[in-house]
Design a protein around this motif. Structure first.
Motif, PDB file in Angstrom:
ATOM      1  N   ARG A 255      21.311  -8.705  37.378  1.00  0.00           N
ATOM      2  CA  ARG A 255      21.075  -9.031  35.964  1.00  0.00           C
ATOM      3  C   ARG A 255      19.591  -9.262  35.691  1.00  0.00           C
ATOM      4  O   ARG A 255      19.117  -9.033  34.572  1.00  0.00           O
ATOM      5  CB  ARG A 255      21.911 -10.266  35.571  1.00  0.00           C
ATOM      6  N   ASP A 256      18.842  -9.681  36.713  1.00  0.00           N
ATOM      7  CA  ASP A 256      17.403  -9.888  36.539  1.00  0.00           C
ATOM      8  C   ASP A 256      16.665  -8.578  36.290  1.00  0.00           C
ATOM      9  O   ASP A 256      15.565  -8.582  35.736  1.00  0.00           O
ATOM     10  CB  ASP A 256      16.810 -10.570  37.770  1.00  0.00           C
ATOM     11  N   ASN A 257      17.234  -7.465  36.725  1.00  0.00           N
ATOM     12  CA  ASN A 257      16.590  -6.168  36.530  1.00  0.00           C
ATOM     13  C   ASN A 257      16.826  -5.574  35.147  1.00  0.00           C
ATOM     14  O   ASN A 257      16.146  -4.636  34.749  1.00  0.00           O
ATOM     15  CB  ASN A 257      17.091  -5.159  37.561  1.00  0.00           C
ATOM     16  N   VAL A 258      17.788  -6.103  34.404  1.00  0.00           N
ATOM     17  CA  VAL A 258      18.165  -5.531  33.100  1.00  0.00           C
ATOM     18  C   VAL A 258      17.644  -6.437  31.989  1.00  0.00           C
ATOM     19  O   VAL A 258      17.956  -7.619  31.948  1.00  0.00           O
ATOM     20  CB  VAL A 258      19.696  -5.374  32.988  1.00  0.00           C
ATOM     21  N   GLN A 259      16.844  -5.869  31.101  1.00  0.00           N
ATOM     22  CA  GLN A 259      16.344  -6.613  29.944  1.00  0.00           C
ATOM     23  C   GLN A 259      16.881  -5.951  28.671  1.00  0.00           C
ATOM     24  O   GLN A 259      16.686  -4.760  28.464  1.00  0.00           O
ATOM     25  CB  GLN A 259      14.817  -6.603  29.906  1.00  0.00           C
ATOM     26  N   VAL A 260      17.541  -6.754  27.858  1.00  0.00           N
ATOM     27  CA  VAL A 260      18.089  -6.267  26.583  1.00  0.00           C
ATOM     28  C   VAL A 260      17.368  -7.010  25.470  1.00  0.00           C
ATOM     29  O   VAL A 260      17.346  -8.241  25.447  1.00  0.00           O
ATOM     30  CB  VAL A 260      19.608  -6.517  26.503  1.00  0.00           C
ATOM     31  N   ARG A 261      16.758  -6.247  24.560  1.00  0.00           N
ATOM     32  CA  ARG A 261      16.033  -6.864  23.435  1.00  0.00           C
ATOM     33  C   ARG A 261      16.613  -6.345  22.125  1.00  0.00           C
ATOM     34  O   ARG A 261      16.798  -5.147  21.939  1.00  0.00           O
ATOM     35  CB  ARG A 261      14.552  -6.526  23.513  1.00  0.00           C
ATOM     36  N   TYR A 262      16.846  -7.277  21.242  1.00  0.00           N
ATOM     37  CA  TYR A 262      17.380  -6.950  19.916  1.00  0.00           C
ATOM     38  C   TYR A 262      16.316  -7.299  18.894  1.00  0.00           C
ATOM     39  O   TYR A 262      15.751  -8.382  18.903  1.00  0.00           O
ATOM     40  CB  TYR A 262      18.661  -7.757  19.675  1.00  0.00           C
ATOM     41  N   GLN A 263      16.018  -6.363  18.012  1.00  0.00           N
ATOM     42  CA  GLN A 263      15.067  -6.591  16.930  1.00  0.00           C
ATOM     43  C   GLN A 263      15.857  -6.699  15.640  1.00  0.00           C
ATOM     44  O   GLN A 263      16.420  -5.708  15.162  1.00  0.00           O
ATOM     45  CB  GLN A 263      14.066  -5.444  16.837  1.00  0.00           C
ATOM     46  N   PRO A 264      15.939  -7.908  15.067  1.00  0.00           N
ATOM     47  CA  PRO A 264      16.709  -8.050  13.828  1.00  0.00           C
ATOM     48  C   PRO A 264      15.993  -7.382  12.655  1.00  0.00           C
ATOM     49  O   PRO A 264      14.796  -7.144  12.685  1.00  0.00           O
ATOM     50  CB  PRO A 264      16.804  -9.563  13.638  1.00  0.00           C
ATOM     51  N   ALA A 265      16.755  -7.113  11.648  1.00  0.00           N
ATOM     52  CA  ALA A 265      16.205  -6.491  10.437  1.00  0.00           C
ATOM     53  C   ALA A 265      15.373  -7.502   9.662  1.00  0.00           C
ATOM     54  O   ALA A 265      15.676  -8.695   9.630  1.00  0.00           O
ATOM     55  CB  ALA A 265      17.329  -5.967   9.565  1.00  0.00           C
ATOM     56  N   LEU A 266      14.313  -7.035   9.071  1.00  0.00           N
ATOM     57  CA  LEU A 266      13.472  -7.872   8.221  1.00  0.00           C
ATOM     58  C   LEU A 266      13.995  -7.828   6.792  1.00  0.00           C
ATOM     59  O   LEU A 266      14.588  -6.826   6.376  1.00  0.00           O
ATOM     60  CB  LEU A 266      12.027  -7.372   8.271  1.00  0.00           C
ATOM     61  N   PRO A 267      13.764  -8.885   6.005  1.00  0.00           N
ATOM     62  CA  PRO A 267      14.240  -8.857   4.613  1.00  0.00           C
ATOM     63  C   PRO A 267      13.639  -7.709   3.810  1.00  0.00           C
ATOM     64  O   PRO A 267      14.300  -7.128   2.956  1.00  0.00           O
ATOM     65  CB  PRO A 267      13.799 -10.205   4.054  1.00  0.00           C
ATOM     66  N   ALA A 268      12.381  -7.383   4.102  1.00  0.00           N
ATOM     67  CA  ALA A 268      11.748  -6.295   3.370  1.00  0.00           C
ATOM     68  C   ALA A 268      12.284  -4.926   3.798  1.00  0.00           C
ATOM     69  O   ALA A 268      12.268  -3.982   3.027  1.00  0.00           O
ATOM     70  CB  ALA A 268      10.233  -6.339   3.580  1.00  0.00           C
ATOM     71  N   ARG A 269      12.734  -4.830   5.059  1.00  0.00           N
ATOM     72  CA  ARG A 269      13.256  -3.563   5.577  1.00  0.00           C
ATOM     73  C   ARG A 269      14.597  -3.804   6.259  1.00  0.00           C
ATOM     74  O   ARG A 269      14.670  -3.999   7.469  1.00  0.00           O
ATOM     75  CB  ARG A 269      12.272  -2.964   6.568  1.00  0.00           C
ATOM     76  N   PRO A 270      15.675  -3.830   5.513  1.00  0.00           N
ATOM     77  CA  PRO A 270      16.978  -4.149   6.094  1.00  0.00           C
ATOM     78  C   PRO A 270      17.498  -3.091   7.068  1.00  0.00           C
ATOM     79  O   PRO A 270      18.387  -3.358   7.841  1.00  0.00           O
ATOM     80  CB  PRO A 270      17.898  -4.274   4.881  1.00  0.00           C
ATOM     81  N   ASP A 271      16.929  -1.889   7.035  1.00  0.00           N
ATOM     82  CA  ASP A 271      17.390  -0.852   7.953  1.00  0.00           C
ATOM     83  C   ASP A 271      16.524  -0.745   9.206  1.00  0.00           C
ATOM     84  O   ASP A 271      16.589   0.234   9.920  1.00  0.00           O
ATOM     85  CB  ASP A 271      17.439   0.493   7.244  1.00  0.00           C
ATOM     86  N   ASP A 272      15.709  -1.762   9.474  1.00  0.00           N
ATOM     87  CA  ASP A 272      14.784  -1.735  10.607  1.00  0.00           C
ATOM     88  C   ASP A 272      15.330  -2.504  11.816  1.00  0.00           C
ATOM     89  O   ASP A 272      14.577  -3.061  12.582  1.00  0.00           O
ATOM     90  CB  ASP A 272      13.433  -2.314  10.171  1.00  0.00           C
ATOM     91  N   GLU A 273      16.616  -2.527  11.982  1.00  0.00           N
ATOM     92  CA  GLU A 273      17.248  -3.232  13.093  1.00  0.00           C
ATOM     93  C   GLU A 273      17.273  -2.296  14.309  1.00  0.00           C
ATOM     94  O   GLU A 273      17.592  -1.124  14.188  1.00  0.00           O
ATOM     95  CB  GLU A 273      18.663  -3.611  12.673  1.00  0.00           C
ATOM     96  N   GLY A 274      16.918  -2.820  15.476  1.00  0.00           N
ATOM     97  CA  GLY A 274      16.851  -1.958  16.651  1.00  0.00           C
ATOM     98  C   GLY A 274      17.282  -2.642  17.930  1.00  0.00           C
ATOM     99  O   GLY A 274      17.405  -3.863  18.008  1.00  0.00           O
TER     100      GLY A 274
END
Length: 156
Positions: free
Chosen positions: A95-114
């Protein structure tokens, strides 16, 4: 009258072919082990890229669970839930080798979730006797994608 030269005695030539073949075989097997080791590194790297790509694809079409454990479990065990028994991770990953990052959507750009997933500090193991140690891959296997399930809701 012709005098023919005396041939060398056979006792001096007896080990010549053995020495020549051992030198040629040493170089041949060194090159063979090198080719096999390079092939193992390429197969391991491509397997990691494919496993991360499929986990990211799985993750972007589902709602974010808040932890990223399901995506990490897909990479490690090829299933979203952690196995009940202790099972070794894919190609020796933890599990230390796997990094998962979530980028939430910004209010100005609701479709910018990644979502981005990376495999870091993977240890390559070699077969050849000259490279008995393991090498750490300094470059991560990184795949990033926009969240698809939210983008489909905004297009309607």
């Amino acid at each position: 009258m012709r005098i023919s030269p005396k041939p060398f005695p056979k006792s001096r030539e007896r080990g010549q072919s053995l020495v020549e073949s051992s030198l040629v075989l040493l170089v041949f097997f060194a090159m063979l082990f090198g080719v096999v080791d390079c092939g193992q590194v390429l197969v391991a790297h491509q397997s990691l890229v494919e496993r991360v790509r499929s986990a990211v694809r799985w993750g972007v079409v589902r709602p974010w669970d808040g932890t990223g454990e399901q995506i990490a479990n897909l990479i490690l065990y090829n299933q979203p839930d952690e196995p009940r028994s202790t099972t070794a991770g894919f190609l020796g990953l933890s599990r230390d080798n796997v990094q998962v990052r979530y980028q939430p959507a910004l209010p100005a750009r609701p479709d910018d979730e990644g979502l981005s997933v990376a495999i870091v500090n993977y240890h390559y193991r070699f077969m050849s006797p000259w490279l008995t140690q393991t090498f750490v891959n300094p470059r991560p296997v990184l795949i990033a994608a926009p969240m698809a399930y939210q983008a489909a809701a905004y297009r309607r």
